[in-house]
Design a protein around this motif. Structure first.
Motif, PDB file in Angstrom:
ATOM      1  N   TYR A 176     -39.393   3.240  18.854  1.00  0.00           N
ATOM      2  CA  TYR A 176     -39.988   4.334  18.096  1.00  0.00           C
ATOM      3  C   TYR A 176     -40.255   3.917  16.650  1.00  0.00           C
ATOM      4  O   TYR A 176     -41.347   4.175  16.105  1.00  0.00           O
ATOM      5  CB  TYR A 176     -39.069   5.558  18.120  1.00  0.00           C
ATOM      6  CG  TYR A 176     -39.490   6.644  17.157  1.00  0.00           C
ATOM      7  CD1 TYR A 176     -40.593   7.458  17.424  1.00  0.00           C
ATOM      8  CD2 TYR A 176     -38.801   6.848  15.961  1.00  0.00           C
ATOM      9  CE1 TYR A 176     -40.991   8.447  16.540  1.00  0.00           C
ATOM     10  CE2 TYR A 176     -39.190   7.836  15.071  1.00  0.00           C
ATOM     11  CZ  TYR A 176     -40.280   8.629  15.358  1.00  0.00           C
ATOM     12  OH  TYR A 176     -40.677   9.595  14.460  1.00  0.00           O
ATOM     13  N   ILE A 177     -39.277   3.282  16.012  1.00  0.00           N
ATOM     14  CA  ILE A 177     -39.462   2.863  14.619  1.00  0.00           C
ATOM     15  C   ILE A 177     -40.567   1.820  14.521  1.00  0.00           C
ATOM     16  O   ILE A 177     -41.400   1.851  13.599  1.00  0.00           O
ATOM     17  CB  ILE A 177     -38.147   2.321  14.028  1.00  0.00           C
ATOM     18  CG1 ILE A 177     -37.094   3.443  13.973  1.00  0.00           C
ATOM     19  CG2 ILE A 177     -38.369   1.766  12.629  1.00  0.00           C
ATOM     20  CD1 ILE A 177     -37.481   4.616  13.102  1.00  0.00           C
ATOM     21  N   SER A 178     -40.634   0.884  15.462  1.00  0.00           N
ATOM     22  CA  SER A 178     -41.716  -0.109  15.474  1.00  0.00           C
ATOM     23  C   SER A 178     -43.073   0.581  15.601  1.00  0.00           C
ATOM     24  O   SER A 178     -44.046   0.202  14.946  1.00  0.00           O
ATOM     25  CB  SER A 178     -41.517  -1.102  16.627  1.00  0.00           C
ATOM     26  OG  SER A 178     -40.365  -1.878  16.449  1.00  0.00           O
ATOM     27  N   PHE A 179     -43.138   1.583  16.454  1.00  0.00           N
ATOM     28  CA  PHE A 179     -44.368   2.345  16.655  1.00  0.00           C
ATOM     29  C   PHE A 179     -44.797   3.032  15.363  1.00  0.00           C
ATOM     30  O   PHE A 179     -45.959   2.953  14.946  1.00  0.00           O
ATOM     31  CB  PHE A 179     -44.134   3.372  17.763  1.00  0.00           C
ATOM     32  CG  PHE A 179     -45.373   4.033  18.280  1.00  0.00           C
ATOM     33  CD1 PHE A 179     -46.074   3.495  19.343  1.00  0.00           C
ATOM     34  CD2 PHE A 179     -45.843   5.209  17.711  1.00  0.00           C
ATOM     35  CE1 PHE A 179     -47.221   4.103  19.826  1.00  0.00           C
ATOM     36  CE2 PHE A 179     -46.983   5.829  18.178  1.00  0.00           C
ATOM     37  CZ  PHE A 179     -47.680   5.273  19.235  1.00  0.00           C
ATOM     38  N   MET A 180     -43.853   3.690  14.689  1.00  0.00           N
ATOM     39  CA  MET A 180     -44.167   4.413  13.456  1.00  0.00           C
ATOM     40  C   MET A 180     -44.497   3.458  12.309  1.00  0.00           C
ATOM     41  O   MET A 180     -45.339   3.774  11.457  1.00  0.00           O
ATOM     42  CB  MET A 180     -43.003   5.320  13.073  1.00  0.00           C
ATOM     43  CG  MET A 180     -42.733   6.448  14.053  1.00  0.00           C
ATOM     44  SD  MET A 180     -44.147   7.552  14.285  1.00  0.00           S
ATOM     45  CE  MET A 180     -44.232   8.339  12.665  1.00  0.00           C
ATOM     46  N   LYS A 181     -43.846   2.307  12.267  1.00  0.00           N
ATOM     47  CA  LYS A 181     -44.156   1.322  11.224  1.00  0.00           C
ATOM     48  C   LYS A 181     -45.600   0.847  11.340  1.00  0.00           C
ATOM     49  O   LYS A 181     -46.243   0.535  10.334  1.00  0.00           O
ATOM     50  CB  LYS A 181     -43.193   0.123  11.335  1.00  0.00           C
ATOM     51  CG  LYS A 181     -41.803   0.397  10.780  1.00  0.00           C
ATOM     52  CD  LYS A 181     -40.799  -0.640  11.255  1.00  0.00           C
ATOM     53  CE  LYS A 181     -41.027  -1.983  10.618  1.00  0.00           C
ATOM     54  NZ  LYS A 181     -40.449  -2.053   9.256  1.00  0.00           N
ATOM     55  N   SER A 182     -46.113   0.767  12.575  1.00  0.00           N
ATOM     56  CA  SER A 182     -47.502   0.366  12.763  1.00  0.00           C
ATOM     57  C   SER A 182     -48.464   1.468  12.353  1.00  0.00           C
ATOM     58  O   SER A 182     -49.551   1.196  11.849  1.00  0.00           O
ATOM     59  CB  SER A 182     -47.745  -0.014  14.224  1.00  0.00           C
ATOM     60  OG  SER A 182     -47.000  -1.154  14.581  1.00  0.00           O
ATOM     61  N   LEU A 183     -48.056   2.727  12.560  1.00  0.00           N
ATOM     62  CA  LEU A 183     -48.921   3.846  12.193  1.00  0.00           C
ATOM     63  C   LEU A 183     -48.949   4.094  10.693  1.00  0.00           C
ATOM     64  O   LEU A 183     -49.958   4.532  10.147  1.00  0.00           O
ATOM     65  CB  LEU A 183     -48.451   5.126  12.895  1.00  0.00           C
ATOM     66  CG  LEU A 183     -48.689   5.254  14.402  1.00  0.00           C
ATOM     67  CD1 LEU A 183     -48.084   6.553  14.910  1.00  0.00           C
ATOM     68  CD2 LEU A 183     -50.170   5.185  14.744  1.00  0.00           C
ATOM     69  N   ILE A 184     -47.835   3.826  10.020  1.00  0.00           N
ATOM     70  CA  ILE A 184     -47.699   4.176   8.601  1.00  0.00           C
ATOM     71  C   ILE A 184     -47.713   2.907   7.760  1.00  0.00           C
ATOM     72  O   ILE A 184     -46.736   2.149   7.736  1.00  0.00           O
ATOM     73  CB  ILE A 184     -46.396   4.963   8.362  1.00  0.00           C
ATOM     74  CG1 ILE A 184     -46.434   6.278   9.146  1.00  0.00           C
ATOM     75  CG2 ILE A 184     -46.181   5.224   6.885  1.00  0.00           C
ATOM     76  CD1 ILE A 184     -45.153   7.067   9.084  1.00  0.00           C
ATOM     77  N   CYS A 185     -48.808   2.671   7.083  1.00  0.00           N
ATOM     78  CA  CYS A 185     -48.946   1.482   6.232  1.00  0.00           C
ATOM     79  C   CYS A 185     -49.269   1.840   4.790  1.00  0.00           C
ATOM     80  O   CYS A 185     -49.113   1.001   3.905  1.00  0.00           O
ATOM     81  CB  CYS A 185     -50.032   0.554   6.781  1.00  0.00           C
ATOM     82  SG  CYS A 185     -49.632  -0.151   8.398  1.00  0.00           S
ATOM     83  N   GLN A 186     -49.724   3.049   4.539  1.00  0.00           N
ATOM     84  CA  GLN A 186     -50.102   3.454   3.194  1.00  0.00           C
ATOM     85  C   GLN A 186     -49.888   4.968   3.046  1.00  0.00           C
ATOM     86  O   GLN A 186     -49.749   5.687   4.043  1.00  0.00           O
ATOM     87  CB  GLN A 186     -51.562   3.088   2.917  1.00  0.00           C
ATOM     88  CG  GLN A 186     -52.536   3.603   3.962  1.00  0.00           C
ATOM     89  CD  GLN A 186     -53.925   3.044   3.769  1.00  0.00           C
ATOM     90  OE1 GLN A 186     -54.238   2.479   2.746  1.00  0.00           O
ATOM     91  NE2 GLN A 186     -54.777   3.219   4.775  1.00  0.00           N
ATOM     92  N   PRO A 187     -49.827   5.450   1.816  1.00  0.00           N
ATOM     93  CA  PRO A 187     -49.555   6.887   1.605  1.00  0.00           C
ATOM     94  C   PRO A 187     -50.537   7.805   2.316  1.00  0.00           C
ATOM     95  O   PRO A 187     -50.164   8.910   2.722  1.00  0.00           O
ATOM     96  CB  PRO A 187     -49.655   7.034   0.084  1.00  0.00           C
ATOM     97  CG  PRO A 187     -49.316   5.683  -0.455  1.00  0.00           C
ATOM     98  CD  PRO A 187     -49.860   4.707   0.542  1.00  0.00           C
TER      99      PRO A 187
END
Length: 489
Positions: free
Chosen positions: A379-390
């Motif tokens: 889940y965290i890996s998935f969200m890290k890919s989705l969230i890269c900038q504000p």
């Protein structure tokens, strides 16, 4: 680019200059010879080497490990990965259990435990000895839940007193939180607001856990059966700002043995991944299935293509984001429509404790005797890919998927970036979702139409501008046409 080969052979060598805790392996392939020295401070009597040999031979997989489940310590390699900053793994204000007991910086909470104990007991109509004897009944089982040797400095009396103080402190806090009682301010009055805000995150440290068997024993003395049912679930409901589940006489710690969480951190993980298909294999069993003697081929091209794009980039390709109705992390779904896609994500509240809790959930999944599906890490890996900038955070906030309590969107981006996932399995249980997103992304007709809609119809102003530009183009065409071919009456 060099093609990776699956034709590998591995043999162990013992260099004369290596210590008994080190192991050296030679890996041979078609083109290169590699000499790898593996150093493990925790490797004694070649136990780790034997286990890895069995895994490679197919005799040991993630599904047949018979090791007794324990409250593990954070693997030393994970601590070193944080470059000396272990605040995510060490308690800041309160210790629970033997691993951090007696630390001088935690004495403020120790004093509070002694004042909470009589308050917790007073509501039961029983005496101190009743609770103490109840702990003694399960003391051997509770002691066996910790890493061997970590409780040897305590005799049964000392260990029972520590478990009684820690267990009553934890249950009193859970009771105050789950019932939204005003007594929660007692922690603030005694410790101050700054210290009290760390209590919640300290409760979910991997090395700061108490066996749920101990908590059940104490709750059976303190509460009636209908009062204690679902208390832990109510506590989690408050954490997630959700309505509490229907009251039940069976709590999460009283499930059948094979599904019973060992401690509070595992219970949190169970709720986060509720309804997940437990039959799916994890990384250990999929890496080297039983009987397989060769290593899998690494498809580098597929690995690069598998990366999920950030929110704003997916949005530009016609992928919309929707808040799902469930808090379960497994409830991530993607639906591809005619000219757009829809990615449903569970809502999450981002607080100052979020990073610590998820870091310890990941540390729990990295331990050898814990479930091997790596659901939280995925889940965290998935969200890290989705969230890269504000801007990515802002979009998810607008859909009420993320509720930001940190102050600004940059801090949310930094928080996800700082949580180390070690790239194990990449997206794991979300691999099918990733493939569906990639297939939609690769569909030129859908993405072209989505880009057109996103560019010209994303707001009333762009629609007006598009209509004006189109009208101007049509009028210019008509004017040119009638100039070249005037109408004759």
């Amino acid at each position: 680019m060099m093609k990776l080969s699956a034709m590998c052979s591995i043999k162990r060598t013992d260099p004369a200059n290596s210590s008994s805790n080190n192991a050296t392996f030679d890996i041979n392939d078609e083109s290169e010879r590699l000499h790898i020295l593996i150093v493990d401070e925790s490797c004694h009597d070649n136990t780790v080497i034997k286990e890895w040999s069995e895994v490679y031979a197919g005799d040991r997989t993630g599904n047949n490990l018979s090791r007794k489940r324990r409250i593990e310590k954070v693997p030393s390699l994970m601590r070193r990965a944080h470059e000396g900053d272990n605040q995510e793994y060490n308690p800041r204000v309160v210790s629970l259990g033997p691993y951090h007991h007696g630390k001088q910086e935690l004495q403020l909470a120790e004093n509070l435990k002694h004042s909470i104990l009589p308050k917790f007991i007073s509501g039961s109509g029983k005496q101190f000895d009743d609770f103490y004897n109840k702990v003694l009944e399960v003391i051997d089982d509770v002691r066996s839940c910790y890493v061997e040797g970590s409780t040897s400095d305590y005799n049964d009396q000392e260990f029972a007193e520590m478990m009684l103080l820690d267990g009553c402190f934890l249950l009193y806090y859970i009771e105050c939180m789950s019932n939204r009682r005003l007594e929660i301010w007692e922690f603030v009055h005694h410790m101050g607001m700054f210290a009290a805000k760390y209590i919640l995150s300290d409760l979910f440290l991997l090395e700061n856990q108490l066996p749920l068997q101990l908590l059940e024993a104490l709750m059976s003395e303190r509460f009636k059966e209908d009062e204690r049912g679902g208390m832990i679930e109510n506590f989690f409901a408050v954490m997630f700002a959700k309505a509490p589940p229907p009251r039940s006489k069976h709590s999460i710690s009283r499930r059948e043995d094979e599904k019973q969480p060992l401690h509070l951190l595992e219970a949190l993980r169970t709720i986060l991944l509720s309804n997940y298909d437990e039959d799916k294999q994890g990384i250990q069993s999929s890496l080297l299935p039983s009987g397989r003697k060769e290593l899998p081929i690494c498809d580098v091209k597929e690995y690069i293509r598998s990366s999920i794009r950030p929110v704003t980039e997916l949005q530009a390709k016609g992928i919309q984001f929707k808040r799902s109705n469930s808090v379960s992390l497994k409830d991530i779904k993607f639906n591809s429509k005619c000219f757009y896609g829809q990615l449903s994500l569970p809502p999450r509240i981002i607080t100052a404790q979020t990073k610590t809790i998820y870091s310890n959930l990941i540390a729990y999944e990295m331990c050898p005797s814990t479930p091997n599906d790596y659901g939280i890490t995925s889940y965290i890996s998935f969200m890290k890919s989705l969230i890269c900038q504000p801007e990515d955070v802002r979009e998810l906030r607008s859909k009420n998927i993320l509720i930001n309590c940190l102050g600004n969107d940059e801090e949310v981006v930094k928080m996800f970036k700082d949580i180390i996932t070690y790239d194990l399995q990449k997206f794991g249980i979300y691999d099918e979702v990733r493939k569906d997103i990639q297939n939609h992304y690769n569909n030129k007709m859908k993405t072209w139409m989505a880009e057109l809609i996103h560019k010209y119809f994303s707001s009333p102003w762009t629609v007006i501008a598009f209509i004006a530009a189109t009208s101007l183009l049509v009028l210019s065409f008509l004017q040119t046409y009638f100039t070249i071919s005037p109408t004759h009456h």
